[in-house]
Scaffold this motif. Structure first.
Motif, short mmCIF file in Angstrom:
data_model
loop_
_atom_site.label_atom_id
_atom_site.label_comp_id
_atom_site.label_asym_id
_atom_site.label_seq_id
_atom_site.Cartn_x
_atom_site.Cartn_y
_atom_site.Cartn_z
N MET A 1 15.26 -46.28 -22.20
CA MET A 1 15.43 -44.76 -21.83
C MET A 1 16.71 -44.40 -22.27
O MET A 1 16.82 -43.22 -22.84
N TYR A 2 17.73 -45.01 -22.17
CA TYR A 2 19.16 -44.81 -22.64
C TYR A 2 19.97 -45.80 -23.04
O TYR A 2 19.44 -47.12 -22.98
N CYS A 3 20.86 -45.48 -24.11
CA CYS A 3 21.19 -46.96 -24.80
C CYS A 3 22.85 -46.73 -24.73
O CYS A 3 23.32 -45.75 -24.89
N ILE A 4 23.53 -47.71 -24.58
CA ILE A 4 24.88 -47.74 -24.78
C ILE A 4 25.18 -48.58 -25.88
O ILE A 4 24.78 -49.79 -26.28
N GLN A 5 26.16 -48.14 -26.81
CA GLN A 5 26.54 -48.73 -28.12
C GLN A 5 28.02 -48.92 -28.13
O GLN A 5 28.65 -48.26 -27.64
N GLN A 6 28.37 -50.08 -28.64
CA GLN A 6 29.76 -50.26 -28.80
C GLN A 6 29.96 -50.24 -30.36
O GLN A 6 29.33 -50.92 -31.13
N ARG A 7 30.89 -49.24 -30.94
CA ARG A 7 31.23 -49.39 -32.24
C ARG A 7 32.97 -49.67 -32.12
O ARG A 7 33.51 -48.69 -31.34
N SER A 8 33.17 -50.45 -32.90
CA SER A 8 34.66 -50.78 -32.95
C SER A 8 35.05 -51.06 -31.32
O SER A 8 34.41 -51.82 -30.73
N LYS A 9 36.15 -50.11 -30.80
CA LYS A 9 36.45 -50.51 -29.34
C LYS A 9 35.97 -49.49 -28.59
O LYS A 9 36.29 -49.44 -27.43
N SER A 10 35.23 -48.61 -28.86
CA SER A 10 34.54 -47.45 -28.17
C SER A 10 33.26 -47.62 -27.95
O SER A 10 32.39 -48.11 -28.59
N TYR A 11 32.87 -47.01 -26.74
CA TYR A 11 31.46 -47.09 -26.24
C TYR A 11 30.77 -45.79 -26.37
O TYR A 11 31.41 -44.77 -26.25
N TYR A 12 29.49 -45.64 -26.69
CA TYR A 12 28.70 -44.39 -26.83
C TYR A 12 27.38 -44.46 -26.05
O TYR A 12 26.68 -45.29 -25.89
N PHE A 13 27.33 -43.35 -25.37
CA PHE A 13 26.07 -43.22 -24.63
C PHE A 13 24.86 -42.59 -25.52
O PHE A 13 25.33 -41.65 -26.00
N ARG A 14 23.73 -42.91 -25.67
CA ARG A 14 22.78 -42.23 -26.27
C ARG A 14 21.14 -42.08 -25.52
O ARG A 14 20.92 -43.12 -24.81
N ILE A 15 20.80 -41.03 -25.59
CA ILE A 15 19.48 -40.64 -24.94
C ILE A 15 18.67 -40.00 -25.75
O ILE A 15 19.20 -38.80 -26.24
N ALA A 16 17.25 -40.19 -26.35
CA ALA A 16 16.58 -39.52 -27.02
C ALA A 16 15.98 -38.07 -26.20
O ALA A 16 15.59 -38.40 -24.81
N VAL A 17 15.95 -37.03 -26.71
CA VAL A 17 15.24 -35.88 -25.96
C VAL A 17 13.65 -35.96 -26.13
O VAL A 17 13.12 -36.44 -27.20
N PRO A 18 12.99 -36.06 -25.01
CA PRO A 18 11.77 -36.16 -25.03
C PRO A 18 10.89 -35.50 -26.04
O PRO A 18 11.23 -34.20 -25.98
N LEU A 19 9.87 -35.67 -26.44
CA LEU A 19 9.08 -34.86 -27.40
C LEU A 19 8.72 -33.74 -26.92
O LEU A 19 8.72 -32.54 -27.54
N ASP A 20 8.56 -33.57 -25.69
CA ASP A 20 7.74 -31.95 -25.03
C ASP A 20 8.93 -31.26 -25.01
O ASP A 20 8.58 -30.18 -24.68
N LEU A 21 10.13 -31.79 -25.14
CA LEU A 21 11.34 -30.85 -24.84
C LEU A 21 12.08 -30.43 -26.37
O LEU A 21 13.11 -29.72 -26.31
N ARG A 22 11.55 -31.16 -27.49
CA ARG A 22 12.56 -30.91 -28.77
C ARG A 22 12.48 -29.65 -28.80
O ARG A 22 13.72 -29.28 -29.47
N SER A 23 11.75 -28.79 -28.68
CA SER A 23 11.81 -27.32 -29.00
C SER A 23 12.96 -26.45 -28.37
O SER A 23 13.43 -25.43 -28.87
N ASN A 24 13.50 -27.04 -27.37
CA ASN A 24 14.58 -26.81 -26.17
C ASN A 24 15.92 -26.95 -26.59
O ASN A 24 16.76 -26.73 -26.01
N PHE A 25 15.98 -28.17 -27.36
CA PHE A 25 17.14 -28.64 -27.65
C PHE A 25 17.24 -28.83 -29.29
O PHE A 25 16.48 -28.85 -29.94
N PRO A 26 18.74 -28.59 -29.58
CA PRO A 26 19.13 -28.23 -30.94
C PRO A 26 19.08 -29.82 -31.77
O PRO A 26 19.18 -30.00 -33.06
N VAL A 27 19.03 -30.86 -30.96
CA VAL A 27 19.23 -32.26 -31.55
C VAL A 27 17.72 -33.13 -30.83
O VAL A 27 17.39 -32.70 -30.11
N ARG A 28 17.47 -34.32 -31.74
CA ARG A 28 16.65 -35.07 -31.36
C ARG A 28 17.19 -36.20 -30.15
O ARG A 28 16.43 -36.88 -29.55
N GLU A 29 18.42 -36.40 -30.35
CA GLU A 29 19.03 -37.36 -29.52
C GLU A 29 20.35 -36.73 -28.99
O GLU A 29 21.15 -36.24 -29.82
#
Length: 91
Positions: A1-29
């Protein structure tokens, strides 16, 4: 569902935009830096971000459904007016 990534010393939250809503958002993730915080803080913040994001997706879906219903109702009303107009001109 969502992902937490660690790059160097910072953490990042990531979540994909569902396929049915992609036309409503400017990004896929959706990505957000969580900064350099503790693992415990990361889990709490990521959980809240996931909840907020999923709620936003639900609100967009509800809005799209209302727009669809309004469009269908509008088309139905136009069809009713058109058929009434045709019947009146044939009489």
């Amino acid at each position: 569902m969502y992902c937490i990534q660690q790059r160097s010393k910072s953490y990042y939250f990531r979540i994909a935009v569902p396929l049915d809503l992609r036309s409503n958002f400017p990004v896929r993730e959706i990505k957000k830096s969580l900064g350099m915080i503790s693992q415990r803080q990361v889990q709490a913040l990521a959980g809240q971000l996931a909840l907020d994001t999923l709620n936003t997706f639900d609100r967009v879906r509800v809005s799209k459904a209302k727009q669809r219903k309004a469009s269908i109702a509008s088309l139905g009303a136009m069809a009713t007016r058109s058929s009434a107009s045709i019947l009146n001109t044939q009489s």
